[in-house]
Design a protein around this motif. Structure first.
Motif, mmCIF file in Angstrom:
data_model
loop_
_atom_site.group_PDB
_atom_site.id
_atom_site.type_symbol
_atom_site.label_atom_id
_atom_site.label_comp_id
_atom_site.label_asym_id
_atom_site.label_seq_id
_atom_site.Cartn_x
_atom_site.Cartn_y
_atom_site.Cartn_z
ATOM 1 N N VAL A 105 4.322 -5.140 44.905
ATOM 2 C CA VAL A 105 4.160 -6.600 44.883
ATOM 3 C C VAL A 105 5.318 -7.241 44.138
ATOM 4 O O VAL A 105 5.884 -8.250 44.570
ATOM 5 N N THR A 134 -13.538 -21.620 53.602
ATOM 6 C CA THR A 134 -14.183 -21.493 54.910
ATOM 7 C C THR A 134 -15.611 -21.008 54.769
ATOM 8 O O THR A 134 -16.481 -21.413 55.534
ATOM 9 N N THR A 177 -9.681 -18.695 58.923
ATOM 10 C CA THR A 177 -9.139 -19.135 57.640
ATOM 11 C C THR A 177 -7.624 -19.168 57.599
ATOM 12 O O THR A 177 -7.031 -20.170 57.225
ATOM 13 N N TRP A 178 -6.998 -18.063 57.990
ATOM 14 C CA TRP A 178 -5.587 -17.928 57.662
ATOM 15 C C TRP A 178 -4.694 -18.421 58.765
ATOM 16 O O TRP A 178 -4.961 -18.188 59.948
ATOM 17 N N LEU A 214 5.799 -3.569 52.704
ATOM 18 C CA LEU A 214 4.629 -3.439 51.844
ATOM 19 C C LEU A 214 3.668 -2.369 52.369
ATOM 20 O O LEU A 214 3.340 -1.420 51.666
ATOM 21 N N PHE A 232 6.967 -15.253 48.283
ATOM 22 C CA PHE A 232 6.834 -16.672 47.976
ATOM 23 C C PHE A 232 8.116 -17.439 48.287
ATOM 24 O O PHE A 232 8.391 -18.475 47.705
ATOM 25 N N ALA A 249 -11.259 -14.075 58.989
ATOM 26 C CA ALA A 249 -9.808 -14.174 58.806
ATOM 27 C C ALA A 249 -9.219 -15.125 59.839
ATOM 28 O O ALA A 249 -8.345 -15.938 59.526
ATOM 29 N N LEU A 282 -0.682 -12.197 43.838
ATOM 30 C CA LEU A 282 -0.413 -12.127 45.271
ATOM 31 C C LEU A 282 -1.726 -12.148 46.049
ATOM 32 O O LEU A 282 -2.625 -11.369 45.769
ATOM 33 N N LEU A 293 -10.388 -18.219 52.011
ATOM 34 C CA LEU A 293 -11.623 -17.596 52.485
ATOM 35 C C LEU A 293 -12.836 -18.252 51.846
ATOM 36 O O LEU A 293 -13.862 -18.445 52.500
#
Lengths: 384, 183
Positions: free
Chosen positions: A367, B16, A311-312, A327, A375, A308, B5, B13
């Motif tokens: 969601v 990577t 990547t993020w 959420l 978004f 994570a 979502l 992911l």
């Protein structure tokens, strides 16, 4: 602790009782500290290697074979650096903060069952202790930010407080389902409640959702990358540890990594069956096998963390807090309902279906409700 | 449901993961893992790379192309070149340098000396490992250090050296046996 005391009495009956007792208390602490500090040192190396590979680099590979001695080199470098304390800093608090960051991280280790029959302290309120103590690091974080007398430090510390306090709520709510299922707060009791085929709590619908919520909150709690706002390099220098150098900085790093490890350990204990696994009950080698199982599961959690992180991108403050309150918190509350449905269902299949349905409806609804926030496009004045 | 979502997160992911796994199984191709492990692994330098001037000789070092005309010394913007022409016993110039020094610490590797040289004698080298221990004397490159063969020139810059060989007029130097004298 009791097990070690009995072992000592069994094999060295000549040893004075007080000494045996002291040894039984000290030995697990030494073992756990030694093991986890070694794992911490390796973790820094593994993380840098993996992040490098993710970014098509090689990572550290100069010190020792494949760069394995890099943690030692880092430690030596940080130890020999000058310890700088800003003139305007609150000296005492500035000194205390890095110490207090490390202490809670290690204290949580006391209740993590690392292997079968091996836990430094099997408290009957183990999980409560872990959740309460792990949050105490936020105090040290704010002390660091406040005492540094630096606006970036203070900003980072305030972000940290907001983040840790808000993620604490869904985290505890996600832990509640585990306590409901296990019927105990003891960490060993929770592990023992996950026996049997597909007995791990993560294999159940409420357990899976709880695991995901808990893991996200754990990442936010220890300020790992998608949620690393308190020390966002590109925004506020280094956040609350901007004004720290040398060994105090090393202590902050250590506290952060050990906290990530211990939170991983708690996650493994609560959702992934702790030390349980095929072969963990064997008569002679059971404790070795169970320790291997525990560390293998911990490794998976760590891999998720590193993945994570590689990547993020970092989330914004409003996204971070909105995610927790809008959420994760409602979802964890619905998760408790799903657990109740599971508990009162007449048989397993109905329980599976009903709780999964409750969760699915809740996830889709949440969601949808959050779609606008998720978004949301930002408009910038000078960029069309 | 092309976009749900968290799809972006999962796509990230996957990217990577591809990078991570690919970095181990790409067989050392440089389009993914583009790092050169410098002391063990060297990049092939492009022909136009330049680091420091050197003087070309044909065959033997005595047969150097330089005529000590001092054009490079005059053109050098950093004034890092110092040339003294060699003279025989009668004080007659011999059209070759007695002293040819280039100061590494002053040279800015612009390559103007190589451009202005009418004899194609001074050229830019590709060798970048020129660090020395001493700050002053070691950084002053003298004539023996600067002289390198035409073969070396062909080796580092094949196209340019071939072009030079095709167009270059041989320098006329007095053939009074100086090469043997110098021994």
């Amino acid at each position: 602790m009791d097990a070690i005391y009995q072992l000592i009495q069994q094999y060295c009956p000549a040893m004075p009782d007080l000494l045996a007792l002291a040894l039984a208390v000290v030995l697990p602490i030494v073992i756990v500290l030694g093991v986890f500090l070694t794992v911490f040192a390796l973790l820094t190396w593994v993380e840098r290697k993996a992040l490098g590979r993710i970014q098509n680099r090689r990572g550290p590979n100069r010190v020792g074979p494949v760069g394995l001695f890099q943690p030692i080199a880092d430690a030596l470098k940080l130890l020999t650096k000058e310890d700088i304390v800003p003139n305007a800093a609150d000296k005492v608090v500035h000194f205390l903060a890095p110490v207090l960051v490390v202490v809670p991280a290690f204290m949580v280790l006391a209740v993590v069952p690392v292997a079968k029959g091996f836990v430094p302290a099997d408290l009957n309120i183990g999980v409560l202790f872990a959740l309460a103590v792990s949050t105490a690091s936020v105090l040290a974080l704010f002390m660091a930010g406040w005492a540094s007398h630096n606006k970036f430090s203070l900003l980072g510390a305030m972000r940290g407080v907001a983040q840790v306090v808000s993620y604490e709520v869904p985290m505890v709510m996600a832990a509640v389902v585990v306590l409901m299922a296990a019927g105990t707060l003891s960490s060993v009791g929770i592990v023992e409640a996950q026996r049997g085929f597909c007995g791990w709590f993560v294999c159940k619908p409420w357990g899976l959702v709880g695991f995901i919520i808990f893991q996200m909150c754990a990442m936010a709690e220890v300020a790992r990358t998608p949620f690393d706002l308190p020390e966002a390099e590109s925004e506020i220098v280094a956040g609350y540890h901007t004004e720290y150098s040398g060994f105090k900085f090393a202590l902050f790093q250590m506290g952060e990594y050990v906290a990530a490890l211990t939170m991983g350990g708690i996650t493994v204990t609560m959702f992934l069956g702790g030390y349980l696994g095929p072969g963990s009950d064997l008569p002679k080698v059971g404790w070795v096998v169970s320790a291997c199982w525990f560390f293998a599961k911990l490794g998976i959690i760590i891999i998720i963390n590193i993945w994570a992180r590689g990547t993020w991108p970092r989330v914004r403050v409003d996204q971070l807090l909105g995610f927790a309150w809008k959420l994760l918190l409602p979802l964890s509350l619905v998760n408790i309902v799903a657990m109740a449905v599971w508990h009162f269902a007449p048989n397993k299949i109905v329980g599976w279906g009903a709780s999964a349905a409750v969760l699915a409806v809740a996830i889709i609804a949440l969601v949808r409700l959050n779609a606008g926030a998720a978004f949301e496009k930002r408009s910038y004045r000078f960029i069309s | 449901m092309s976009r749900f979502l968290g799809k972006g997160l999962i796509d990230g992911l996957i990217v990577t993961t591809k990078n991570f796994v690919g970095s181990y199984f790409d067989g050392g191709r440089k389009d993914r893992m583009f790092t050169y492990q410098y002391p063990e692994e060297r990049m092939k330098l492009p022909e136009n790379s330049r680091s420091f001037p050197f003087l070309v000789y044909d065959g033997a070092p005595e047969n150097m192309r330089c005529t000590a005309c001092k054009i490079c010394e005059m053109e050098c913007p950093a004034q890092c070149i110092y040339i003294v022409m060699e003279r025989d016993a009668n004080g007659k110039p011999r059209q070759r340098p007695k002293v040819f020094d280039i100061d590494t610490s002053v040279c800015m590797q612009c390559g103007i000396c190589a451009e202005v040289c009418p004899f194609d004698s001074i050229k830019m080298d590709c060798d970048f490992e020129r660090s020395k221990h001493g700050r002053f004397e070691d950084l002053l490159a003298h004539l023996p250090e600067l002289l390198k063969s035409n073969e070396y020139y062909h080796q580092i810059k094949p196209a340019e050296a071939t072009r030079v060989d095709a167009t270059r007029r041989p320098t006329k130097k007095p053939t009074d046996g100086t090469a043997t004298e110098r021994k």
